[in-house]
Design a protein around this motif. Structure first.
Motif, PDB file in Angstrom:
ATOM      1  N   PRO A  80     -20.572  16.842  -5.384  1.00 49.89           N
ATOM      2  CA  PRO A  80     -20.858  15.436  -5.110  1.00 49.89           C
ATOM      3  C   PRO A  80     -21.115  15.193  -3.627  1.00 49.89           C
ATOM      4  O   PRO A  80     -20.795  16.035  -2.780  1.00 49.89           O
ATOM      5  N   LEU A  81     -21.667  14.031  -3.325  1.00 51.73           N
ATOM      6  CA  LEU A  81     -21.847  13.652  -1.925  1.00 51.73           C
ATOM      7  C   LEU A  81     -20.499  13.450  -1.259  1.00 51.73           C
ATOM      8  O   LEU A  81     -20.315  13.830  -0.094  1.00 51.73           O
ATOM      9  N   ALA A  82     -19.563  12.859  -1.964  1.00 53.52           N
ATOM     10  CA  ALA A  82     -18.263  12.558  -1.359  1.00 53.52           C
ATOM     11  C   ALA A  82     -17.143  12.733  -2.372  1.00 53.52           C
ATOM     12  O   ALA A  82     -17.290  12.399  -3.546  1.00 53.52           O
ATOM     13  N   GLU A  83     -16.040  13.259  -1.868  1.00 51.46           N
ATOM     14  CA  GLU A  83     -14.785  13.262  -2.606  1.00 51.46           C
ATOM     15  C   GLU A  83     -13.958  12.098  -2.074  1.00 51.46           C
ATOM     16  O   GLU A  83     -13.751  11.978  -0.857  1.00 51.46           O
ATOM     17  N   VAL A  84     -13.510  11.216  -2.953  1.00 52.11           N
ATOM     18  CA  VAL A  84     -12.672  10.091  -2.559  1.00 52.11           C
ATOM     19  C   VAL A  84     -11.253  10.389  -3.001  1.00 52.11           C
ATOM     20  O   VAL A  84     -11.023  10.747  -4.160  1.00 52.11           O
ATOM     21  N   VAL A  85     -10.304  10.261  -2.077  1.00 51.88           N
ATOM     22  CA  VAL A  85      -8.904  10.524  -2.384  1.00 51.88           C
ATOM     23  C   VAL A  85      -8.133   9.214  -2.307  1.00 51.88           C
ATOM     24  O   VAL A  85      -8.099   8.563  -1.257  1.00 51.88           O
ATOM     25  N   ILE A  86      -7.525   8.836  -3.417  1.00 56.91           N
ATOM     26  CA  ILE A  86      -6.690   7.632  -3.482  1.00 56.91           C
ATOM     27  C   ILE A  86      -5.271   8.064  -3.821  1.00 56.91           C
ATOM     28  O   ILE A  86      -5.017   8.548  -4.930  1.00 56.91           O
ATOM     29  N   PRO A  87      -4.324   7.924  -2.895  1.00 54.19           N
ATOM     30  CA  PRO A  87      -2.939   8.303  -3.185  1.00 54.19           C
ATOM     31  C   PRO A  87      -2.279   7.262  -4.082  1.00 54.19           C
ATOM     32  O   PRO A  87      -2.248   6.069  -3.762  1.00 54.19           O
ATOM     33  N   VAL A  88      -1.769   7.694  -5.208  1.00 54.44           N
ATOM     34  CA  VAL A  88      -1.219   6.771  -6.191  1.00 54.44           C
ATOM     35  C   VAL A  88       0.207   6.357  -5.837  1.00 54.44           C
ATOM     36  O   VAL A  88       0.573   5.185  -5.930  1.00 54.44           O
ATOM     37  N   GLY A  89       1.047   7.323  -5.422  1.00 48.59           N
ATOM     38  CA  GLY A  89       2.436   7.002  -5.123  1.00 48.59           C
ATOM     39  C   GLY A  89       3.087   6.306  -6.302  1.00 48.59           C
ATOM     40  O   GLY A  89       2.957   6.723  -7.443  1.00 48.59           O
TER      41      GLY A  89
ATOM     42  N   VAL B 255       0.560   9.773   3.089  1.00 46.68           N
ATOM     43  CA  VAL B 255       0.102   8.476   2.599  1.00 46.68           C
ATOM     44  C   VAL B 255       0.568   8.264   1.168  1.00 46.68           C
ATOM     45  O   VAL B 255       1.033   7.196   0.786  1.00 46.68           O
ATOM     46  N   GLY B 256       0.467   9.329   0.348  1.00 48.86           N
ATOM     47  CA  GLY B 256       0.885   9.228  -1.040  1.00 48.86           C
ATOM     48  C   GLY B 256       2.356   8.898  -1.177  1.00 48.86           C
ATOM     49  O   GLY B 256       2.772   8.182  -2.076  1.00 48.86           O
ATOM     50  N   ARG B 257       3.189   9.428  -0.245  1.00 46.72           N
ATOM     51  CA  ARG B 257       4.621   9.177  -0.317  1.00 46.72           C
ATOM     52  C   ARG B 257       4.988   7.780   0.176  1.00 46.72           C
ATOM     53  O   ARG B 257       5.915   7.145  -0.314  1.00 46.72           O
ATOM     54  N   LEU B 258       4.272   7.310   1.171  1.00 43.18           N
ATOM     55  CA  LEU B 258       4.625   6.030   1.767  1.00 43.18           C
ATOM     56  C   LEU B 258       4.078   4.844   0.989  1.00 43.18           C
ATOM     57  O   LEU B 258       4.673   3.776   0.965  1.00 43.18           O
ATOM     58  N   THR B 259       2.895   5.027   0.384  1.00 42.81           N
ATOM     59  CA  THR B 259       2.262   3.896  -0.285  1.00 42.81           C
ATOM     60  C   THR B 259       3.149   3.389  -1.414  1.00 42.81           C
ATOM     61  O   THR B 259       3.583   4.139  -2.259  1.00 42.81           O
ATOM     62  N   GLY B 260       3.390   2.105  -1.405  1.00 47.34           N
ATOM     63  CA  GLY B 260       4.219   1.497  -2.428  1.00 47.34           C
ATOM     64  C   GLY B 260       5.654   1.319  -2.006  1.00 47.34           C
ATOM     65  O   GLY B 260       6.393   0.544  -2.574  1.00 47.34           O
TER      66      GLY B 260
END
Length: 507
Positions: free
Chosen positions: A297-306, A491-496
């Motif tokens: 793909p052109l871009a990989e998008v990473v969204i941390p769920v937490g 980021v994944g640990r802190l989000t939320g």
């Protein structure tokens, strides 16, 4: 150990390489020559290699017979350390090159086709760059000669005599030969590639180039499924691995006959188009036809769920998937391995939102549920996107266009970070102890900050109940951790639990 030189984008002019006269190389070189039914021209190639200025004890030549019948043989005039191996599985130039690499030992790998007659300084001129710059990919120069114009090919003994006498220019009666017009025109238009942009990989074509073995491995080696265009596709992955492309006019050679592309340009282009479109996101127009999901793909998008609620993650994810540029893959980073099948009240499930998010996207081909940080390679971009951020339909396209227009390695819009893979990979090679990834990327490729609203990013802090949550005063700077991977995990640990303090002002 000396620090690895930092090249800004592709401006190799800041790197000091040794002069050829009097230079004493220390690194071993393996010249890999794929050959198929090319005994006559192979003999001339090996004769020219037997008179290289590069030290004989550091020069290995691996000839790869790609299934010729009758089988190829090594001629009498050849370098001392020459061996012949025969492909046992698969076929094609890419497969033969990969086979040759596996049977080679040199620290530096040098491709050479079996219809090339190289000047005595050819190997040394390229290898000096790999002595000082581990991520250099050098490109030799060649002149095409045609038997109809320049007469029959000389005998190997003639090549040997001309090389010993120091008059390689006279091999074809003083003829200048035909240049590789497309390649040399691009090199001249970009100040010898010093101002070349992210498309410089497209001139990684033809029969002569050199690079470090570790760079070859970092880029994943040749794609052995390709039958044509393997050099361009591998050049793309080399670029994503952080390579700088260096034209080396001192690495001269004769090319015996015209290339297949010269003889059948339109047919070759038609054949390659489908394979290139699937594997190479650039140029962008190559993906105007065909599917919407590509291998790269052109871009990989990473969204941390937490421990974020379903509604917020779904809003961020769907905004990406419904954007105007569909050439994207979303990676939802979460503790998916904690979703056990033990008996639990569905509505009292401690991982309820995590389970609902998994159920929402498990069948979506452009979404992956990942438990470890994602490396974008070989995709050219990675977007770190907090789940509280929502993209407008054109946001991703706009961010990429900004990065390409300004040729930067990082575009920051609030807490959304678009990283150029090529810049990240190079930064990882030159990064000093204690230096942040952000600073290293800026040093090798530059960075740029944009107001979130200017690129269509808004922040949404609504919880599952619909009530606005008050953010906690906490900020995570990616530049303060040792790597992008660790930043993603943090980021994944802190989000939320500790929401960011940077609220985007609307208006």
């Amino acid at each position: 150990m000396d620090a690895i030189p930092r090249v800004l984008r592709n401006d190799w002019s800041t790197v000091a390489v040794p002069e050829l006269a009097g230079w004493q190389p220390t690194r071993s070189v393996s010249v890999v020559i794929p050959a198929y039914r090319a005994q006559a021209t192979l003999d001339l190639t090996l004769a020219s290699l037997s008179r290289q200025t590069y030290p004989a004890d550091l020069l290995e030549v691996v000839v790869v017979d790609d299934g010729s019948e009758p089988a190829l043989e090594l001629p009498p005039i050849r370098p001392a350390r020459t061996k012949l191996v025969r492909v046992e599985n698969g076929w094609g130039r890419a497969n033969a090159l990969a086979w040759g690499v596996r049977h080679s030992t040199g620290e530096i790998l040098h491709w050479l086709d079996a219809d090339m007659v190289v000047y005595p300084e050819h190997v040394a001129a390229q290898a000096r760059w790999q002595h000082v710059l581990p991520y250099a990919v050098t490109l030799g120069y060649k002149r095409f000669v045609d038997p109809e114009t320049h007469g029959p090919w000389p005998a190997a003994a003639v090549v040997d005599d001309v090389w010993r006498s120091g008059t390689p220019d006279g091999l074809f009666g003083g003829a200048t030969g035909e240049p590789h017009s497309y390649v040399e025109r691009y090199i001249n238009q970009t100040d010898q590639l010093r101002t070349a942009d992210h498309l410089a990989f497209r001139i990684h074509v033809g029969a002569t180039a050199a690079l470090r073995r570790e760079l070859y491995e970092a880029a994943g080696g040749f794609d052995t499924d390709l039958r044509l265009g393997e050099d361009t596709e591998f050049g793309y992955r080399l670029a994503q691995a952080g390579a700088v492309f260096v034209p080396e006019p001192a690495a001269r050679a004769w090319h015996l006959g015209r290339t297949q592309v010269m003889r059948a340009r339109e047919q070759v282009a038609r054949y390659n188009q489908a394979f290139f479109a699937d594997r190479i996101p650039y140029p962008r127009h190559t993906r105007r036809t065909g599917g919407t999901v590509w291998t790269v793909p052109l871009a990989e998008v990473v969204i941390p769920v937490g421990d974020e609620p379903l509604e917020r993650v779904r809003a961020a994810t769907d905004a990406v998937l419904r954007g105007t540029d569909l050439d994207v893959r979303v990676n939802l980073l979460g503790a998916w391995d904690e979703l056990a099948d033990a008996r639990v009240s569905p509505l009292a499930d401690p991982h309820l939102d995590l389970r609902l998010i998994a159920a929402t996207y498990r069948g979506e081909p452009r979404v992956r549920l990942v438990t470890e940080p994602v490396a974008a390679f070989p995709a050219p971009y990675l977007l770190d996107l907090p789940p509280s951020h929502r993209l407008a339909p054109d946001t991703l396209r706009h961010l990429v266009e900004l990065a390409d227009h300004h040729q930067v390695g990082l575009v920051q819009a609030g807490d959304a970070l678009l990283w150029r893979t090529a810049a990240v990979r190079r930064a990882e090679q030159v990064r000093a102890p204690g230096e942040s990834l952000r600073d290293a990327v800026t040093a090798v490729h530059g960075s740029r900050a944009e107001p979130p609203a200017a690129v269509g990013i808004t922040a949404h802090w609504e919880g599952a109940s619909g009530r606005r949550k008050r953010p906690m005063p906490s900020t995570l700077e990616v530049g303060g951790v040792r790597s992008l991977a660790r930043a993603t995990v943090m980021v994944g640990r802190l989000t939320g639990r500790q929401l960011r303090a940077r609220l985007i002002r609307r208006g």
